[in-house]
Scaffold this active site. Structure first.
Site, PDB file in Angstrom:
ATOM      1  N   ASN A   1       0.868  -1.185   0.000  1.00 36.75           N
ATOM      2  CA  ASN A   1       0.000   0.000   0.000  1.00 36.75           C
ATOM      3  C   ASN A   1       0.901   1.229   0.000  1.00 36.75           C
ATOM      4  O   ASN A   1       1.488   1.597   1.004  1.00 36.75           O
ATOM      5  CB  ASN A   1      -0.893  -0.035   1.250  1.00 36.75           C
ATOM      6  CG  ASN A   1      -1.907   1.089   1.265  1.00 36.75           C
ATOM      7  OD1 ASN A   1      -1.819   2.027   0.461  1.00 36.75           O
ATOM      8  ND2 ASN A   1      -2.857   1.015   2.173  1.00 36.75           N
TER       9      ASN A   1
ATOM     10  N   ARG B   1      -2.067  -1.489  -3.964  1.00 41.38           N
ATOM     11  CA  ARG B   1      -3.133  -0.489  -3.953  1.00 41.38           C
ATOM     12  C   ARG B   1      -2.770   0.602  -4.957  1.00 41.38           C
ATOM     13  O   ARG B   1      -1.663   1.131  -4.927  1.00 41.38           O
ATOM     14  CB  ARG B   1      -3.261   0.119  -2.566  1.00 41.38           C
ATOM     15  CG  ARG B   1      -4.252   1.243  -2.538  1.00 41.38           C
ATOM     16  CD  ARG B   1      -4.311   1.896  -1.192  1.00 41.38           C
ATOM     17  NE  ARG B   1      -5.204   3.042  -1.247  1.00 41.38           N
ATOM     18  CZ  ARG B   1      -4.952   4.186  -0.636  1.00 41.38           C
ATOM     19  NH1 ARG B   1      -3.838   4.343   0.054  1.00 41.38           N
ATOM     20  NH2 ARG B   1      -5.806   5.168  -0.724  1.00 41.38           N
TER      21      ARG B   1
ATOM     22  N   HIS C   1     -11.230   6.117  -2.104  1.00 39.34           N
ATOM     23  CA  HIS C   1     -11.467   5.347  -0.868  1.00 39.34           C
ATOM     24  C   HIS C   1     -12.333   4.113  -1.135  1.00 39.34           C
ATOM     25  O   HIS C   1     -12.950   3.579  -0.214  1.00 39.34           O
ATOM     26  CB  HIS C   1     -12.223   6.172   0.198  1.00 39.34           C
ATOM     27  CG  HIS C   1     -11.397   7.182   0.918  1.00 39.34           C
ATOM     28  ND1 HIS C   1     -11.944   8.324   1.432  1.00 39.34           N
ATOM     29  CD2 HIS C   1     -10.079   7.220   1.219  1.00 39.34           C
ATOM     30  CE1 HIS C   1     -11.008   9.035   2.027  1.00 39.34           C
ATOM     31  NE2 HIS C   1      -9.855   8.392   1.903  1.00 39.34           N
TER      32      HIS C   1
ATOM     33  N   HIS D   1     -16.360   7.042   5.344  1.00 40.00           N
ATOM     34  CA  HIS D   1     -14.947   6.849   5.680  1.00 40.00           C
ATOM     35  C   HIS D   1     -14.439   8.197   6.184  1.00 40.00           C
ATOM     36  O   HIS D   1     -14.236   9.128   5.407  1.00 40.00           O
ATOM     37  CB  HIS D   1     -14.145   6.388   4.457  1.00 40.00           C
ATOM     38  CG  HIS D   1     -12.682   6.253   4.747  1.00 40.00           C
ATOM     39  ND1 HIS D   1     -12.050   5.045   4.886  1.00 40.00           N
ATOM     40  CD2 HIS D   1     -11.743   7.196   4.970  1.00 40.00           C
ATOM     41  CE1 HIS D   1     -10.770   5.248   5.178  1.00 40.00           C
ATOM     42  NE2 HIS D   1     -10.567   6.552   5.229  1.00 40.00           N
TER      43      HIS D   1
ATOM     44  N   ASN E   1      -8.236  11.173   8.024  1.00 42.70           N
ATOM     45  CA  ASN E   1      -7.576  12.392   7.579  1.00 42.70           C
ATOM     46  C   ASN E   1      -8.122  12.790   6.204  1.00 42.70           C
ATOM     47  O   ASN E   1      -8.356  13.944   5.919  1.00 42.70           O
ATOM     48  CB  ASN E   1      -6.066  12.164   7.571  1.00 42.70           C
ATOM     49  CG  ASN E   1      -5.355  13.471   7.722  1.00 42.70           C
ATOM     50  OD1 ASN E   1      -5.899  14.428   8.285  1.00 42.70           O
ATOM     51  ND2 ASN E   1      -4.166  13.545   7.175  1.00 42.70           N
ATOM     52  N   GLY E   2      -8.316  11.775   5.334  1.00 38.01           N
ATOM     53  CA  GLY E   2      -9.136  11.961   4.131  1.00 38.01           C
ATOM     54  C   GLY E   2     -10.535  11.496   4.504  1.00 38.01           C
ATOM     55  O   GLY E   2     -10.672  10.614   5.348  1.00 38.01           O
TER      56      GLY E   2
ATOM     57  N   ARG F   1      -8.012  19.063   3.871  1.00 41.88           N
ATOM     58  CA  ARG F   1      -8.669  19.404   2.597  1.00 41.88           C
ATOM     59  C   ARG F   1     -10.040  20.022   2.857  1.00 41.88           C
ATOM     60  O   ARG F   1     -10.742  19.613   3.778  1.00 41.88           O
ATOM     61  CB  ARG F   1      -8.840  18.140   1.749  1.00 41.88           C
ATOM     62  CG  ARG F   1      -7.591  17.756   0.985  1.00 41.88           C
ATOM     63  CD  ARG F   1      -7.732  16.401   0.333  1.00 41.88           C
ATOM     64  NE  ARG F   1      -7.155  15.351   1.152  1.00 41.88           N
ATOM     65  CZ  ARG F   1      -7.276  14.051   0.919  1.00 41.88           C
ATOM     66  NH1 ARG F   1      -7.965  13.625  -0.108  1.00 41.88           N
ATOM     67  NH2 ARG F   1      -6.709  13.165   1.712  1.00 41.88           N
TER      68      ARG F   1
ATOM     69  N   ASP G   1      -5.836  17.147  13.491  1.00 47.31           N
ATOM     70  CA  ASP G   1      -6.164  15.961  14.280  1.00 47.31           C
ATOM     71  C   ASP G   1      -7.369  16.263  15.168  1.00 47.31           C
ATOM     72  O   ASP G   1      -7.313  17.138  16.040  1.00 47.31           O
ATOM     73  CB  ASP G   1      -4.956  15.550  15.132  1.00 47.31           C
ATOM     74  CG  ASP G   1      -5.146  14.168  15.719  1.00 47.31           C
ATOM     75  OD1 ASP G   1      -6.277  13.868  16.177  1.00 47.31           O
ATOM     76  OD2 ASP G   1      -4.186  13.390  15.721  1.00 47.31           O
TER      77      ASP G   1
ATOM     78  N   GLY H   1     -10.236   6.670  10.865  1.00 47.72           N
ATOM     79  CA  GLY H   1      -9.749   7.064  12.192  1.00 47.72           C
ATOM     80  C   GLY H   1     -10.797   7.797  13.014  1.00 47.72           C
ATOM     81  O   GLY H   1     -10.984   7.503  14.207  1.00 47.72           O
TER      82      GLY H   1
ATOM     83  N   GLU I   1      -8.067  -2.001   4.799  1.00 49.78           N
ATOM     84  CA  GLU I   1      -7.842  -1.954   3.360  1.00 49.78           C
ATOM     85  C   GLU I   1      -6.880  -3.048   2.913  1.00 49.78           C
ATOM     86  O   GLU I   1      -7.040  -3.638   1.849  1.00 49.78           O
ATOM     87  CB  GLU I   1      -7.302  -0.581   2.961  1.00 49.78           C
ATOM     88  CG  GLU I   1      -8.354   0.502   3.075  1.00 49.78           C
ATOM     89  CD  GLU I   1      -7.794   1.879   2.838  1.00 49.78           C
ATOM     90  OE1 GLU I   1      -8.056   2.446   1.767  1.00 49.78           O
ATOM     91  OE2 GLU I   1      -7.092   2.391   3.732  1.00 49.78           O
TER      92      GLU I   1
HETATM   93  P1  AMP Z   1      -7.010   7.933   9.312  1.00 50.67           P
HETATM   94  O1  AMP Z   1      -6.613   8.868   8.223  1.00 50.67           O
HETATM   95  O2  AMP Z   1      -8.165   7.066   8.969  1.00 50.67           O
HETATM   96  O3  AMP Z   1      -5.852   7.166   9.896  1.00 50.67           O
HETATM   97  O4  AMP Z   1      -7.554   8.867  10.516  1.00 50.67           O
HETATM   98  C1  AMP Z   1      -6.682   9.680  11.233  1.00 50.67           C
HETATM   99  C2  AMP Z   1      -7.467  10.694  11.986  1.00 50.67           C
HETATM  100  O5  AMP Z   1      -8.418  10.078  12.854  1.00 50.67           O
HETATM  101  C3  AMP Z   1      -6.628  11.535  12.917  1.00 50.67           C
HETATM  102  O6  AMP Z   1      -6.036  12.618  12.248  1.00 50.67           O
HETATM  103  C4  AMP Z   1      -7.648  12.022  13.917  1.00 50.67           C
HETATM  104  O7  AMP Z   1      -8.252  13.195  13.432  1.00 50.67           O
HETATM  105  C5  AMP Z   1      -8.688  10.937  13.961  1.00 50.67           C
HETATM  106  N1  AMP Z   1      -8.647  10.147  15.211  1.00 50.67           N
HETATM  107  C6  AMP Z   1      -7.932   9.040  15.477  1.00 50.67           C
HETATM  108  N2  AMP Z   1      -8.205   8.617  16.741  1.00 50.67           N
HETATM  109  C7  AMP Z   1      -9.101   9.473  17.275  1.00 50.67           C
HETATM  110  C8  AMP Z   1      -9.775   9.563  18.546  1.00 50.67           C
HETATM  111  N3  AMP Z   1      -9.578   8.690  19.514  1.00 50.67           N
HETATM  112  N4  AMP Z   1     -10.641  10.586  18.706  1.00 50.67           N
HETATM  113  C9  AMP Z   1     -10.864  11.485  17.737  1.00 50.67           C
HETATM  114  N5  AMP Z   1     -10.274  11.438  16.531  1.00 50.67           N
HETATM  115  C10 AMP Z   1      -9.400  10.459  16.286  1.00 50.67           C
END
Ligand code: AMP
Length: 605
Positions: free
Chosen positions: A7, A65, A154, A182, A185-186, A215, A257, A305, A363
């Protein structure tokens, strides 16, 4: 026997090895590739180091991927020259991803020259979106010239999450209407309607739609032109602003975040609160929109996330959706901490009409699954190809189906009278089915269509099948569905000699399909619900119909059904009927329901 998944992101490369029972054997991540000159590590070198780490395993397939495959690939594909060329072709559309995927694929092909390499695309799951969903309302000549349409991204995660939700609901995906969110971050939302993504929030690029970490998601294009006119921005700085300085980060001025924003919001930070509110509002807006485009929804699925971890964001998004039948159990929502080995959690109440499910996205596992599927199909087709010299597969008769209807006894009585019975006119090729003397008029908001023939026998559910051009004449939007999938389809009014019936649903554009007896299926090496491509060999033009559904039943006779628009597209006019290898209707009448026009030859699974 193991499957390696690679990936590849713009600056990182994750890998995972699964055994053939889907158990994770090992995984790892190489970060700060290329962008960090200190490490000097490139994607190719990262692949070489993975090769070292995987020496102990018998790798039988490698899944890559690939972010952008455009509208070209409906499913994962064995990597060949055509696939490599397509990945290259979409580099301008995905400059942060496709070049690195290509580099990783080439390095991996060198390292493992003898195993099948499979490209699993982020775009495939959305590649069957209806035209009305993927088309932007801009000058169509410009859109065609530059391939400006919505692709969606996605897809691997949406497909995986939808699959897990269907598993929980113990129903096949092709019976369900799901909205998958989904949120990471994205972030993107998808309307997964009877197994296909029919709408998704990301568009031509991964910038459109929901609010993301950095974004912006949806922005009025007029704003961008005005910013360019100020002279403060050029294309690059605008790109940077929208892709890297917007979203949660731009709105809050704090971070991309959500965890940090939730803390800041709890401390009273106004911008953090606004960022959270805008994020939730946008997601809720898309849920409402997708419930409307699908005509209903069975389950909402959260992943990514944020979707997996933020109970407060889920609660905020789900506020005031009770009108749609969404009832949340607050305790379950708070407790839905998804551990690595917990695939999903349900956060709706037992009496909620719409189930709400939190799914831990995976994924890599989805890519491994797809890779194993493609590798197995390749093995099978290699065997079939060697057998093909000996057995000539029979061609498949193709019939163009005119618009027609299937009615319930109740609807039939209302249209033709209490004492009326359907009058068989002639048998159709599918055993037990017949065209009837009776015809109805379809009344749409715009126009009427007269002389729509009834097919017998009567059924349990009303279903009216029309072609795309009929939609325009009637002034309705009918979804493309498999026969029998009428739930949430379009409404239509029927008029018969004895009365009028308003159907609240039942109008569909039938998806092209092939009827097969189990013996045919065995001969062609396909199964019920497989999707195949068919080359048309009887028309004036060479044409390949992709995305043809296989339907297998004891009572079926080998025949492919397409609608009149598709027949016209292939220029399968009446002149082509001389090419018939079989005809079940003798008289050359306009009221033929299934008109055999050509033959097809199976191309590929
Ligand atoms: P991903 O791109 O799917 O890995 O998601 C990452 C994002 O998920 C991070 O930048 C956070 O904004 C959010 N995230 C992860 N854990 C938590 C949590 N426990 N509470 C709130 N937001 C979270």
């Amino acid at each position: 026997m193991a499957t390696l998944v690679i990936n590849c992101g713009s600056s990182s490369l994750k890998y995972a090895v699964f055994d053939n029972k889907e158990a994770l054997i090992t995984s790892g991540k190489h970060e700060r590739l290329v962008v960090n000159p200190d490490t000097g590590e490139s994607h190719g070198e990262a692949v070489t180091s993975i090769l070292e780490k995987c020496r102990a395993y018998e790798i039988t397939g490698i899944g890559h991927r690939v972010v952008h495959g455009g509208d070209r690939f409906h499913q994962a594909n064995l990597i060949n020259d055509e696939v490599l060329a397509a990945i290259e072709e979409f580099i301008p559309a995905a400059p942060m991803h496709n070049p690195y995927s290509l580099a990783a694929i080439r390095a991996a092909q060198k390292a493992w020259p003898d195993v099948p390499h499979v490209a699993v695309f982020d775009t495939s799951f959305h590649s069957r979106m209806p035209r009305r969903a993927y088309t932007y309302a801009i000058d169509h000549t410009i859109a065609e010239k530059h391939n400006i349409r919505r692709f969606g991204f996605h897809g691997i995660s949406h497909q995986y999450a939808a699959g897990v939700a269907a598993g929980f609901l113990q129903r096949p995906m092709d019976e369900l209407r799901l909205i998958t969110l989904h949120l990471g971050n994205g972030a993107s939302a998808s309307a997964v309607e009877f197994g296909c993504s029919t709408e998704t929030s990301m568009g031509n690029t991964p910038l459109e739609g929901l609010v993301m970490g950095t974004r912006s998601g949806d922005v009025d294009a007029g704003v961008l032109m005005n910013l360019l006119r100020t002279g403060e921005f050029d294309v690059e700085s605008l790109d940077n602003m929208l892709n890297r300085k917007s979203g949660l980060a731009g709105l809050s001025g704090i971070s991309n975040d959500l965890r940090e924003l939730e803390t800041a919001a709890a401390d009273g930070n106004k911008q953090a609160r606004l960022a959270i509110n805008v994020f939730a509002h946008r997601a809720r807006k898309y849920i409402g929109a997708y419930a409307a485009t699908m005509g209903g929804v069975d389950a909402l699925v959260f992943t990514g996330g944020i979707g997996e971890n933020s109970a407060s964001m889920r609660a905020r998004i789900l506020q005031r959706l009770e009108f749609m039948g969404v009832m949340i159990d607050e305790d379950k929502n708070l407790d839905a901490s998804i551990q690595a080995d917990n695939q999903f959690a349900v956060i709706s109440t037992p009496n909620s009409r719409v189930d709400v499910i939190v799914v831990k996205t995976n994924e890599e596992l989805m890519i491994a699954r797809e890779t194993q599927k493609v590798a197995a199909a390749q093995k099978k087709s290699a065997v079939a190809a060697s057998a093909i010299d000996e057995i000539e597969l029979p061609p498949i008769p193709i019939a163009v189906s005119a618009r027609h209807c299937h009615l319930t006894a109740e609807t039939f009585a209302a249209l033709f009278g209490e004492d009326a019975e359907p009058t068989p006119l002639k048998d159709l090729s599918q055993p037990g089915q017949y065209a009837c003397e009776e015809k109805v008029t379809l009344i749409g908001p715009r126009n009427k269509l007269e002389g729509v023939r009834l097919l017998g026998p009567l059924r349990n559910v009303d279903q009216v099948e029309i072609a795309r051009t009929d939609e325009f004449r009637l002034g309705v939007d009918a979804p493309v569905r498999n026969s029998g999938q009428v739930s949430g389809s379009a409404p239509i009014t029927l008029e018969g000699p004895a009365g009028i019936v308003n159907l609240t649903e039942g109008l569909i554009c039938a998806r092209r399909h092939i009827h097969m007896h189990p013996d045919d299926a065995a001969l062609y090496g396909v199964q019920d619900k497989d999707e195949v491509s068919i080359a048309i060999v009887g028309g004036d033009r060479d044409l390949i119909f992709g995305d043809v559904l296989i339907r297998v039943k004891e009572s079926y006779k080998l025949e492919m059904h397409i609608d009149t628009d598709e027949g016209n597209a292939a220029e399968l006019g009446r002149a082509a009927s001389g090419e018939l290898n079989q005809s079940d209707i003798d008289e050359p009448a306009d009221d033929d329901i299934y008109r055999n026009v050509a033959i097809g030859k199976k191309l590929e699974l």
